[in-house]
Motif scaffolding. Structure first.
Motif, short mmCIF file in Angstrom:
data_model
loop_
_atom_site.label_atom_id
_atom_site.label_comp_id
_atom_site.label_asym_id
_atom_site.label_seq_id
_atom_site.Cartn_x
_atom_site.Cartn_y
_atom_site.Cartn_z
N GLU A 151 0.82 -1.22 0.00
CA GLU A 151 0.00 0.00 0.00
C GLU A 151 0.86 1.26 0.00
O GLU A 151 0.43 2.31 -0.49
CB GLU A 151 -0.93 0.00 1.22
N HIS A 152 2.06 1.19 0.54
CA HIS A 152 2.96 2.35 0.59
C HIS A 152 3.96 2.36 -0.57
O HIS A 152 4.87 3.18 -0.60
CB HIS A 152 3.72 2.36 1.92
N GLY A 153 3.76 1.43 -1.51
CA GLY A 153 4.64 1.42 -2.68
C GLY A 153 6.03 0.90 -2.40
O GLY A 153 6.98 1.25 -3.11
N VAL A 154 6.18 0.08 -1.37
CA VAL A 154 7.49 -0.47 -0.99
C VAL A 154 7.46 -1.98 -1.21
O VAL A 154 6.59 -2.68 -0.67
CB VAL A 154 7.84 -0.14 0.47
N SER A 155 8.44 -2.47 -1.97
CA SER A 155 8.50 -3.89 -2.31
C SER A 155 9.48 -4.61 -1.38
O SER A 155 10.57 -4.12 -1.10
CB SER A 155 8.95 -4.05 -3.76
N ILE A 156 9.06 -5.77 -0.89
CA ILE A 156 9.92 -6.58 -0.02
C ILE A 156 10.81 -7.48 -0.88
O ILE A 156 10.33 -8.20 -1.74
CB ILE A 156 9.07 -7.44 0.94
N GLU A 157 12.11 -7.44 -0.61
CA GLU A 157 13.04 -8.29 -1.33
C GLU A 157 13.32 -9.58 -0.57
O GLU A 157 13.34 -10.68 -1.13
CB GLU A 157 14.36 -7.54 -1.57
N ILE A 158 13.56 -9.46 0.74
CA ILE A 158 13.89 -10.62 1.57
C ILE A 158 13.04 -10.55 2.84
O ILE A 158 12.89 -9.48 3.44
CB ILE A 158 15.38 -10.64 1.96
N MET A 159 12.48 -11.68 3.26
CA MET A 159 11.80 -11.76 4.55
C MET A 159 12.21 -13.06 5.22
O MET A 159 12.05 -14.13 4.66
CB MET A 159 10.28 -11.69 4.39
N ARG A 160 12.76 -12.95 6.42
CA ARG A 160 13.18 -14.13 7.18
C ARG A 160 12.40 -14.15 8.50
O ARG A 160 12.24 -13.12 9.15
CB ARG A 160 14.68 -14.10 7.49
N GLN A 161 11.95 -15.35 8.91
CA GLN A 161 11.17 -15.49 10.13
C GLN A 161 11.82 -16.51 11.06
O GLN A 161 12.23 -17.59 10.63
CB GLN A 161 9.73 -15.92 9.81
N THR A 162 11.92 -16.15 12.34
CA THR A 162 12.42 -17.06 13.37
C THR A 162 11.41 -17.09 14.51
O THR A 162 10.97 -16.03 14.98
CB THR A 162 13.78 -16.58 13.91
N ILE A 163 11.03 -18.29 14.96
CA ILE A 163 10.04 -18.43 16.04
C ILE A 163 10.76 -18.50 17.38
O ILE A 163 11.76 -19.21 17.54
CB ILE A 163 9.18 -19.69 15.85
N HIS A 164 10.23 -17.74 18.37
CA HIS A 164 10.79 -17.74 19.73
C HIS A 164 9.69 -18.11 20.73
O HIS A 164 8.53 -17.73 20.55
CB HIS A 164 11.35 -16.36 20.10
N ARG A 165 10.05 -18.83 21.78
CA ARG A 165 9.10 -19.15 22.86
C ARG A 165 9.63 -18.57 24.16
O ARG A 165 10.77 -18.83 24.57
CB ARG A 165 8.93 -20.66 23.00
N ASP A 166 8.82 -17.73 24.82
CA ASP A 166 9.20 -17.13 26.10
C ASP A 166 9.18 -18.22 27.16
O ASP A 166 8.16 -18.90 27.37
CB ASP A 166 8.23 -16.01 26.47
N ALA A 167 10.30 -18.40 27.86
CA ALA A 167 10.43 -19.48 28.85
C ALA A 167 9.48 -19.31 30.02
O ALA A 167 9.04 -20.30 30.62
CB ALA A 167 11.88 -19.53 29.35
N ASP A 168 9.16 -18.06 30.38
CA ASP A 168 8.29 -17.83 31.55
C ASP A 168 6.81 -17.95 31.19
O ASP A 168 6.04 -18.63 31.88
CB ASP A 168 8.57 -16.44 32.14
N SER A 169 6.41 -17.29 30.09
CA SER A 169 4.98 -17.27 29.73
C SER A 169 4.58 -18.39 28.79
O SER A 169 3.40 -18.66 28.59
CB SER A 169 4.63 -15.94 29.08
N ASN A 170 5.57 -19.05 28.20
CA ASN A 170 5.34 -20.11 27.21
C ASN A 170 4.58 -19.60 25.97
O ASN A 170 3.95 -20.36 25.26
CB ASN A 170 4.57 -21.28 27.84
N VAL A 171 4.67 -18.25 25.74
CA VAL A 171 4.02 -17.64 24.59
C VAL A 171 5.02 -17.55 23.43
O VAL A 171 6.16 -17.14 23.62
CB VAL A 171 3.48 -16.23 24.92
N GLU A 172 4.55 -17.95 22.25
CA GLU A 172 5.42 -17.89 21.09
C GLU A 172 5.28 -16.54 20.37
O GLU A 172 4.19 -15.98 20.31
CB GLU A 172 5.09 -19.02 20.10
#
Length: 438
Positions: free
Chosen positions: A376-397
């Motif tokens: 929508e802002h006219g900006v093209s994504i070239e690379i997108m990398r995703q890493t999943i993290h889990r909080d040790a205390d809340s167990n929320v990802e």
């Protein structure tokens, strides 16, 4: 045999660089006379404390606290005091009394260069300042002289050795910013107060000088957009490394056409991601380098020691020989070439890429919402990398996203980041850095 004339040389300041300049003038007097056609007589060294201990042994009778009298009787004045005053007043006094001036004072040139250039023109004397940018690297004369028949379109420079050392330490050892800064201070690369370096002010002054020479227009410090390296984290460095980039503090000056069709020059300093295959990416430690793009010459790179007493003294002596030869042979002084006025553009007009770090909720549809907002802002994504993290205390990802965009207008990229921050699925924007060389 024709008797050589004697030129009186006054030196203002006797720090690391000044002391080496004085030593070379004394030790290499014969060789310098042969190169210039005149004897260069060091008539005095102006300092605040004539009795202070110095690392280089020099004749005590040369030292004086009376700088004004010294410059009035000189043929060439070398100003290495630094700061704005009394350096500015002494330089103007010297030129009004017919002396050529050699200076390494980038802060003064960036703040009040036009006044000095105009005074030099009026007095018909030479104002030289090769040592003001990148230490020993001969960069200003090649821009002014060797490339004067070409059109420079872009200059990228690593022009501050302290920040390059810090970022290199963080990249090579994984150190945090504070630890790398402490190591730079221990080794003498950084001052006890490193503000001018790490906040980018030193590089900004040099960027103004490079832009002025490259684009034949007088740019001052207020024309430079400046951002330092204090916000760069070890996590930024590690993520950049994983993606094939290295982070450098770059001084950038480039000719652009803004969104309204107006041609101008963007002058800026900021941390920048460079692909590891880019020539500037290989500049390690406290070294400096300047990368130039010109219409006919193509790509050029100048590399070397950007600081230190002896290397910087080499640049000062080169200017001194040039000034002395001009006096011997006659002719007008040479300062700068300003053929017109190209306006300074705000950083919003720059065209670059962004590297954006996001901490986001790990739920379906997040990536699609982010991608849609970019589009929508006219900006093209070239690379997108995703890493999943889990909080040790809340167990929320949660998910960590690292995005590299295609090149776009800075204003559009900045607006995109602001819009992304407002999404309810965004926990935080962890980093925003510019990318060049892709």
């Amino acid at each position: 045999m024709t008797e050589l004339r004697t030129l009186k040389v006054a030196l203002l300041g006797c720090g690391n660089v000044g002391a080496q300049v004085a030593r070379i003038l004394i030790d290499d007097a014969g060789a310098l006379a042969a190169r210039t056609g005149a004897r260069l007589e060091l008539t005095g060294i102006a300092v605040r404390n004539v009795d202070a201990e110095r690392d280089v042994e020099l004749p005590q009778e040369l030292f004086t606290a009376d700088a004004e009298t010294l410059v009035k009787d000189a043929d060439v004045v070398i100003e290495l005091m630094g700061g704005i005053e009394p350096a500015r007043t002494l330089i103007l006094t010297a030129m009004r009394n017919g002396a050529c001036v050699v200076t390494g004072n980038k802060a003064l040139l960036a703040q009040d260069g036009p006044t000095l250039y105009e005074e030099a023109d009026k007095a018909g004397v030479q104002l030289s300042y090769e040592a003001a940018v990148a230490g020993a690297i001969p960069i200003l004369r090649p821009i002014r002289d060797s490339l004067s028949g070409d059109r420079i379109t872009r200059v990228l420079g690593i022009v501050n050795g302290t920040t390059n050392f810090i970022l290199d330490q963080m990249d090579s050892t994984g150190a945090q910013f504070a630890d790398a800064l402490a190591e730079a201070q221990r080794l003498g690369y950084a001052e006890a107060d490193p503000t001018a370096d790490v906040e980018g002010y030193d590089a900004a002054a040099k960027a103004a000088i490079l832009a002025s020479l490259s684009f034949h227009t007088r740019f001052a410090l207020e024309d430079v957009s400046c951002e330092g390296i204090t916000s760069v984290t070890a996590a930024d460095i590690a993520a950049a490394k994983e993606a094939g980039f290295v982070i450098k503090l770059l001084a950038i000056a480039e000719k652009l056409v803004d969104e309204n069709g107006k041609t101008g020059v963007s002058v800026r300093v900021h941390p920048t991601l460079l692909p590891r295959e880019h020539p500037l990416a290989a500049v390690r430690g406290a070294f400096n380098a300047v990368f130039i793009e010109a219409e006919n010459a193509g790509e050029l790179m100048f590399y070397g020691q950007g600081a230190g007493g002896t290397p910087t003294a080499s640049a000062v002596l080169g200017d001194l020989v040039s000034a002395a030869r001009r006096i011997v042979l006659g002719g007008p002084g040479r300062t700068e070439t300003t053929t017109g006025h190209v306006p300074a553009l705000p950083i919003s007009a720059a065209v670059t890429s962004y590297y954006i770090g996001l901490d986001v909720a790990d739920q379906p549809g997040v990536l699609a919402r982010i991608a849609q907002l970019f589009a929508e802002h006219g900006v093209s994504i070239e690379i997108m990398r995703q890493t999943i993290h889990r909080d040790a205390d809340s167990n929320v990802e949660s998910a960590e996203l690292r995005i590299v965009t295609h090149r776009a207008r800075e204003s559009a990229l900045a607006a995109t980041v602001e819009a992304v921050k407002a999404l309810d699925v965004i926990n935080s924007v962890t980093s925003v850095l510019r990318v060049e060389g892709v």
